[in-house]
Structure formats: structure tokens, C-alpha cells
Design an enzyme around this catalytic site. Structure first.
Site, mmCIF file in Angstrom:
data_model
loop_
_atom_site.group_PDB
_atom_site.id
_atom_site.type_symbol
_atom_site.label_atom_id
_atom_site.label_comp_id
_atom_site.label_asym_id
_atom_site.label_seq_id
_atom_site.Cartn_x
_atom_site.Cartn_y
_atom_site.Cartn_z
ATOM 1 N N ASP A 33 -20.713 -36.732 -2.977
ATOM 2 C CA ASP A 33 -20.762 -35.436 -3.643
ATOM 3 C C ASP A 33 -22.198 -35.143 -4.011
ATOM 4 O O ASP A 33 -23.117 -35.758 -3.475
ATOM 5 C CB ASP A 33 -19.806 -35.393 -4.837
ATOM 6 C CG ASP A 33 -20.110 -36.464 -5.860
ATOM 7 O OD1 ASP A 33 -21.221 -37.030 -5.797
ATOM 8 O OD2 ASP A 33 -19.262 -36.730 -6.705
ATOM 9 N N ARG B 23 -12.274 -38.330 -8.120
ATOM 10 C CA ARG B 23 -12.445 -39.682 -7.589
ATOM 11 C C ARG B 23 -11.347 -40.644 -8.061
ATOM 12 O O ARG B 23 -11.450 -41.839 -7.889
ATOM 13 C CB ARG B 23 -13.822 -40.220 -7.997
ATOM 14 C CG ARG B 23 -14.935 -39.262 -7.640
ATOM 15 C CD ARG B 23 -16.268 -39.903 -7.717
ATOM 16 N NE ARG B 23 -16.391 -40.995 -6.774
ATOM 17 C CZ ARG B 23 -16.550 -40.855 -5.465
ATOM 18 N NH1 ARG B 23 -16.616 -39.648 -4.933
ATOM 19 N NH2 ARG B 23 -16.629 -41.905 -4.684
ATOM 20 N N LYS C 220 -12.972 -38.140 -21.236
ATOM 21 C CA LYS C 220 -12.475 -37.843 -19.884
ATOM 22 C C LYS C 220 -12.345 -39.124 -19.061
ATOM 23 O O LYS C 220 -11.322 -39.333 -18.384
ATOM 24 C CB LYS C 220 -13.460 -36.890 -19.186
ATOM 25 C CG LYS C 220 -13.335 -36.833 -17.676
ATOM 26 C CD LYS C 220 -14.323 -35.880 -17.049
ATOM 27 C CE LYS C 220 -15.596 -36.494 -16.532
ATOM 28 N NZ LYS C 220 -15.511 -37.250 -15.283
ATOM 29 N N ASN C 221 -13.393 -39.971 -19.111
ATOM 30 C CA ASN C 221 -13.401 -41.129 -18.223
ATOM 31 C C ASN C 221 -12.519 -42.275 -18.716
ATOM 32 O O ASN C 221 -12.414 -43.305 -18.059
ATOM 33 C CB ASN C 221 -14.839 -41.586 -17.961
ATOM 34 C CG ASN C 221 -15.579 -40.568 -17.103
ATOM 35 O OD1 ASN C 221 -14.954 -39.702 -16.482
ATOM 36 N ND2 ASN C 221 -16.893 -40.644 -17.083
ATOM 37 N N ASP D 233 -24.989 -40.593 -17.273
ATOM 38 C CA ASP D 233 -24.453 -39.273 -17.630
ATOM 39 C C ASP D 233 -25.189 -38.637 -18.811
ATOM 40 O O ASP D 233 -24.861 -37.521 -19.209
ATOM 41 C CB ASP D 233 -22.957 -39.374 -17.983
ATOM 42 C CG ASP D 233 -22.120 -39.838 -16.810
ATOM 43 O OD1 ASP D 233 -22.517 -39.572 -15.663
ATOM 44 O OD2 ASP D 233 -21.086 -40.479 -17.028
HETATM 45 N N1 EPU Z 1 -20.726 -48.003 -5.828
HETATM 46 C C1 EPU Z 1 -20.768 -48.592 -4.602
HETATM 47 N N2 EPU Z 1 -19.592 -49.058 -4.081
HETATM 48 C C2 EPU Z 1 -18.419 -48.962 -4.741
HETATM 49 C C3 EPU Z 1 -18.393 -48.366 -6.018
HETATM 50 C C4 EPU Z 1 -19.581 -47.884 -6.550
HETATM 51 O O1 EPU Z 1 -21.819 -48.688 -3.967
HETATM 52 O O2 EPU Z 1 -17.386 -49.401 -4.214
HETATM 53 C C5 EPU Z 1 -21.968 -47.442 -6.386
HETATM 54 C C6 EPU Z 1 -21.850 -45.914 -6.517
HETATM 55 O O3 EPU Z 1 -22.167 -45.246 -5.320
HETATM 56 C C7 EPU Z 1 -22.850 -45.604 -7.609
HETATM 57 C C8 EPU Z 1 -22.759 -46.846 -8.506
HETATM 58 O O4 EPU Z 1 -22.158 -47.872 -7.713
HETATM 59 O O5 EPU Z 1 -24.143 -45.519 -7.060
HETATM 60 C C9 EPU Z 1 -21.959 -46.640 -9.770
HETATM 61 O O6 EPU Z 1 -20.634 -46.279 -9.458
HETATM 62 P P1 EPU Z 1 -19.411 -46.608 -10.418
HETATM 63 O O7 EPU Z 1 -18.316 -47.133 -9.562
HETATM 64 O O8 EPU Z 1 -19.885 -47.420 -11.563
HETATM 65 O O9 EPU Z 1 -19.048 -45.172 -10.956
HETATM 66 P P2 EPU Z 1 -17.679 -44.390 -10.823
HETATM 67 O O10 EPU Z 1 -16.543 -45.234 -11.259
HETATM 68 O O11 EPU Z 1 -17.611 -43.688 -9.518
HETATM 69 C C10 EPU Z 1 -17.761 -43.586 -13.315
HETATM 70 C C11 EPU Z 1 -17.693 -42.268 -14.001
HETATM 71 C C12 EPU Z 1 -18.990 -41.519 -13.799
HETATM 72 C C13 EPU Z 1 -20.131 -42.353 -14.367
HETATM 73 C C14 EPU Z 1 -20.141 -43.724 -13.693
HETATM 74 C C15 EPU Z 1 -21.187 -44.667 -14.240
HETATM 75 C C16 EPU Z 1 -15.374 -41.713 -13.877
HETATM 76 C C17 EPU Z 1 -14.319 -40.842 -13.311
HETATM 77 N N3 EPU Z 1 -16.609 -41.489 -13.447
HETATM 78 O O12 EPU Z 1 -17.935 -43.281 -11.938
HETATM 79 O O13 EPU Z 1 -18.881 -40.322 -14.540
HETATM 80 O O14 EPU Z 1 -21.351 -41.696 -14.117
HETATM 81 O O15 EPU Z 1 -18.851 -44.342 -13.853
HETATM 82 O O16 EPU Z 1 -20.974 -44.919 -15.573
HETATM 83 O O17 EPU Z 1 -15.116 -42.562 -14.724
HETATM 84 C C18 EPU Z 1 -19.132 -38.050 -14.977
HETATM 85 O O18 EPU Z 1 -18.318 -38.209 -15.900
HETATM 86 O O19 EPU Z 1 -19.769 -36.986 -14.798
HETATM 87 C C19 EPU Z 1 -19.358 -39.148 -14.040
HETATM 88 C C20 EPU Z 1 -19.976 -38.986 -12.869
#
Ligand code: EPU
Length: 431
Positions: A114, A90, A21-22, A303
Site C-alpha cells: 500500500d 490487513r 483500533k489496532n 505511527d
Molecule cells: N514485515 C515483513 N514480513 C511480514 C510481516 C511484516 O517483512 O511477514 C515487515 C513489514 O513490511 C513492515 C514491518 O515488517 O516493514 C512491520 O510490520 P508489522 O507486521 O509489524 O506491522 P503490521 O502488523 O502490518 C501493525 C499496525 C500498523 C503499525 C505496525 C507497526 C495493525 C492493523 N497495523 O501493522 O498500524 O504501523 O503494526 O507497529 O495493527 C496504522 O494503524 O496506521 C498502522 C499502519
């Protein structure tokens, strides 16, 4: 929609992983960078790819589906503002780079927090500004403008954010000059995305120490790319095999992407065997406790902690999980405690190193005391990954569980009920 589940069956047999998915959702965005068609193979038919399909169609993409295949083609950008999306995830903020490259402007919805935390996007916005985008934040949108295109820059990420790394890559591949990302995320899904972009003509060097260098090019071309298997699905099925004392061959599971998980599983008494078709999972001995800290790849993934916690409720002793990615990802432990588990949350950094949530009052560590038998209850799914907790715990609980709000699970797991039935689970979907 709801699932009813009768617990107590050992799950046995084979299950095929779908594409990640990601990775899939980001590759759909990558396709917007070219006016030529892209073909994504091993494409997962899940709620989240449907949401991104609507986003891409608003922008001008034409989509044709085959069996686990998507042809996506955006000859012209029809619209740069995507505020009318009927469902949200997102991903839209990642479309800013492609829209700026092809149309010089973009407007995407602001996403609040969320159920797993506030999830800010400050790192994305700062990076886009560093690359030359003018960003205006309105009440409900981010508006970005770069009439003369973006220019390469050196960007230090405070935290190796997956989304911010992807956003910078999308913005930089067609920017003028060179972009360096320091402290980049290097999750396997990002590496797969980089491979796809390279095959589209992008120049992206993956250096040592989380450094990614991107040299902007004039144009990208179409590509056929096969998406890596979903390692989160692999972990879910592995935990199901061990929790139910069953034996599941997870086809296409890859050792490379799962090594931290495999070690943790082995340490608590789970067993696995690497075979040609994938990885076979089973329980090797009575489960015992462990201390785990989640972190950016290659550490134990955030995850994975949810299905793993269900295993720890069945393990002898006190286990600890310290969550360092999201500040609020243990809400699901309330459901497990109602089922009979003994889990305590703590705002301390339990077990090891202090993380960025230290002393901030977030319940980001847990102690699981086991083993405890679980009994069936009615639950409401909180988010995708804790939905898997609801399913696994119901499958090992005594009695019949009713799980509501399963659309959240359908966002990330394709036909999960049918695949679990194929492994012998008693699970029914109530519409
Ligand atoms: N963060 C910030 N500022 C930002 C971006 C992120 O503070 O500008 C913080 C977030 O709040 C969080 C941490 O950094 O506490 C990690 O966020 P990250 O940006 O790495 O995650 P994401 O891109 O929002 C993706 C996956 C998530 C997975 C995370 C970590 C997708 C669509 N989502 O999220 O997947 O947990 O990376 O590996 O790719 C899931 O599949 O259920 C899921 C939540």
C-alpha cells in the site's frame, strides 16, 4: 468526502480517547476462537472495525452493537473462504488460525503493498507452515489446510512483526503442545490481546527478551474485555495541542504506553502533565530540533512520526527522523513542502544506527529544517496516519485547506471532525 479547515485557532479543552483500533480489530478475530459470546467494551466505531465486522459476519459471527460496545458471537463457522469482502484491510490473514482451529481450512485474500510500502506477509506464512498448516498461494488468495489441527513449534521472527506475532498467537492457542515465539512484538495492543485471550482460557507466558510461550488448550470460552485506549489518537491530539499552542486534556491517555513519545515531546519544548483523568498537553517553550528513530515498541512508534513531523516544521534547527519500520512512509512530506515546509528525504540511515533498509535505495530518513510558516493548500489523504498530517498542518496553516479522501482518516479516528470542533477547530465535512 472532504474536510475544509480554517487554520490559526488554538485548540483547547478535553477530548476522550476511543479504544485502540489496532487492538479492537484483532480482538474481533480473537472472538472467532470460541463458540461462546464475547463482549468488547470501549469499542471504537471506525472504518476498520466495520471492515472486520464484515469479515467476521461472512465467517458466521453475529454482531450486536451498544454504545462503544460490541457483542460478537460465532456459534458455528459458516464459511471458511472470505474472498467476497467488499472492503479490505490487513486483518483477514489473521483469521487463518481461528478458521484452522475450528474448521481445518481457510482461504483469505492476498493483500498487496500500500502507500507505506510493500508490506509482505512472509513471516506469517512461514510461521503457519512451521505450525503444520499446508499453505497454497494462488493468484489472489492464501489457502490453508490443517485437517488434524496445528502443532506447537519454536518460531524465530527475523523482525518483531506485530501482525506475525498476533497470527502465531491465534494459531497456537488451540494447537497441540507448546509454541515459542522468539523476537516477538510486544506492543501494548498485543499485551492487551494476550490478556483477553488469557481470560478466555488461553495459556500465554510473556517472557524476557521478546519471548512469548503459548501452551495450547482444547477450548476457549467467552469473555468481556475492555479495550485499551488508542495511543495513536493520544499522540495525534498531543501534537495538535502543541502545534496550535493550545491546551488539551486527553482523557484516558496512559503514560505507560507513551513514555518514548512524552520524552521526545518534552525535548523539543512540548509540555505535559499527568492527571487523574489522563494527560494534559500544551506548548512549554519555543520548539527546538531533535533526532528520532522509529522502531518496535518500546521505541518511538512509526505511527507517531507523521504528526510529530508537523511539529518539527515549527521547531528551530535541523531535525532528523529515521524510519526503520516501513521503507516508504514519508510520501506526506511532499504535501508539507508544498505548504512551505523545508523537508528533505534521504535513502541513508540518517542520525544513528544502520537499519535493514540501509543501502537499499528507500527514502526512509528525513531532515526537517524549521521553523517555516505553513500556508493552506488542497491535499489528498494518502493513508491513515498521514491524513492526520493533513489535518494538523491545515489547522496551523494560514488560510482554508481542502482535504480529499478523508474516508482513510475515518478508518482509524472516530468522528474526528466532531471531536476537533469540540476543541475549537474550524473543520467541516463536505459529503
Ligand atoms: N514485515 C515483513 N514480513 C511480514 C510481516 C511484516 O517483512 O511477514 C515487515 C513489514 O513490511 C513492515 C514491518 O515488517 O516493514 C512491520 O510490520 P508489522 O507486521 O509489524 O506491522 P503490521 O502488523 O502490518 C501493525 C499496525 C500498523 C503499525 C505496525 C507497526 C495493525 C492493523 N497495523 O501493522 O498500524 O504501523 O503494526 O507497529 O495493527 C496504522 O494503524 O496506521 C498502522 C499502519
Amino acid at each position: 468526502m472532504k474536510f475544509t479547515i480554517n487554520g490559526g485557532k488554538k485548540l483547547q479543552g478535553e477530548v476522550q480517547l476511543t479504544g485502540a483500533k489496532n487492538a479492537a480489530t484483532k480482538m474481533m478475530i480473537a472472538s472467532l476462537l470460541t463458540e461462546e459470546p464475547c463482549i468488547l467494551k470501549n469499542f471504537p466505531q471506525i472504518g476498520d472495525t466495520e471492515i472486520v465486522a464484515e469479515l467476521c459476519q461472512l465467517i458466521g459471527a453475529q454482531l450486536e452493537y451498544g454504545d462503544h460496545e460490541l457483542k460478537i458471537h460465532t456459534p458455528v463457522i459458516k464459511q471458511t473462504e472470505v474472498m467476497s469482502l467488499s472492503r479490505r484491510n490487513r486483518i483477514p490473514i489473521l483469521a487463518i488460525g481461528p478458521l484452522l482451529a475450528r474448521a481445518g481450512e481457510a482461504e483469505v485474500p492476498i493483500l498487496g503493498g500500500d502507500k507505506i510500502g510493500p508490506r509482505p506477509v512472509n513471516l506469517h506464512v512461514n510461521a503457519l507452515k512451521a505450525l503444520g498448516a499446508e499453505i497454497t498461494v494462488t493468484k489472489d488468495s492464501y489457502k490453508a489446510v490443517a485437517k488434524d489441527g496445528l502443532k506447537g513449534a519454536s518460531i524465530d521472527l527475523q523482525f518483531p512483526s506485530v501482525g506475525a506475532t498476533e497470527n502465531i498467537i491465534f494459531a497456537a492457542v488451540l494447537a497441540k503442545g507448546e509454541t515459542t515465539i522468539n523476537n516477538a512484538a510486544i506492543e501494548p495492543e498485543i499485551i492487551d490481546l494476550i490478556k483477553m485471550l488469557q481470560n478466555m482460557g488461553a495459556v500465554i507466558d510473556l517472557g524476557a527478551n521478546r519471548t512469548i510461550k503459548i501452551t495450547g488448550v482444547e477450548k476457549l470460552k467467552g469473555v468481556t474485555h475492555s479495550i485499551i485506549p488508542d495511543r495513536n489518537e493520544a499522540v495525534s491530539f498531543a501534537c495538535l495541542a502543541v502545534a496550535t499552542d493550545g491546551d488539551i486534556l486527553v482523557k484516558d491517555a496512559r503514560q505507560n504506553d507513551l513514555s518514548t513519545f512524552l520524552d521526545a515531546l518534552k525535548k523539543i519544548g512540548g509540555g505535559y502533565e499527568i492527571v487523574d483523568e489522563g494527560i494534559r498537553f500544551y506548548k512549554e517553550k519555543e520548539l527546538s530540533s531533535i533526532e528520532i528513530e522509529t522502531g518496535p515498541h518500546p521505541k518511538f512508534m512509526t505511527d507517531w512520526q507523521q504528526p510529530f513531523t508537523v511539529l518539527l516544521t515549527q521547531a528551530q534547527g535541523n531535525s532528523i527522523i529515521h524510519e526503520t519500520i516501513y521503507e516508504d512512509r514519508f510520501g506526506y512530506t511532499n504535501d508539507l513542502n508544498q505548504m512551505g515546509a523545508d523537508i528533505k528525504t534521504s535513502s541513508e540511515c540518517l542520525g544513528g544506527l544502520d537499519c535493514r533498509f540501509n543501502s537499499k535505495g528507500f527514502s526512509h530518513s528525513i531532515t526537517v529544517h524549521g521553523p517555516t510558516p505553513l500556508k493552506a493548500i488542497n491535499t489528498q489523504v494518502r493513508d491513515l496516519r498521514s491524513g492526520m498530517v493533513n489535518i494538523i498542518s491545515a489547522l496551523i496553516a494560514e488560510g482554508t485547506s481542502l482535504i480529499s479522501g478523508i474516508e482513510e482518516i475515518d478508518r482509524g479516528y472516530e468522528k474526528i471532525d466532531e471531536r476537533l470542533q469540540g476543541l475549537g477547530a474550524e473543520i467541516d465535512r463536505l459529503r
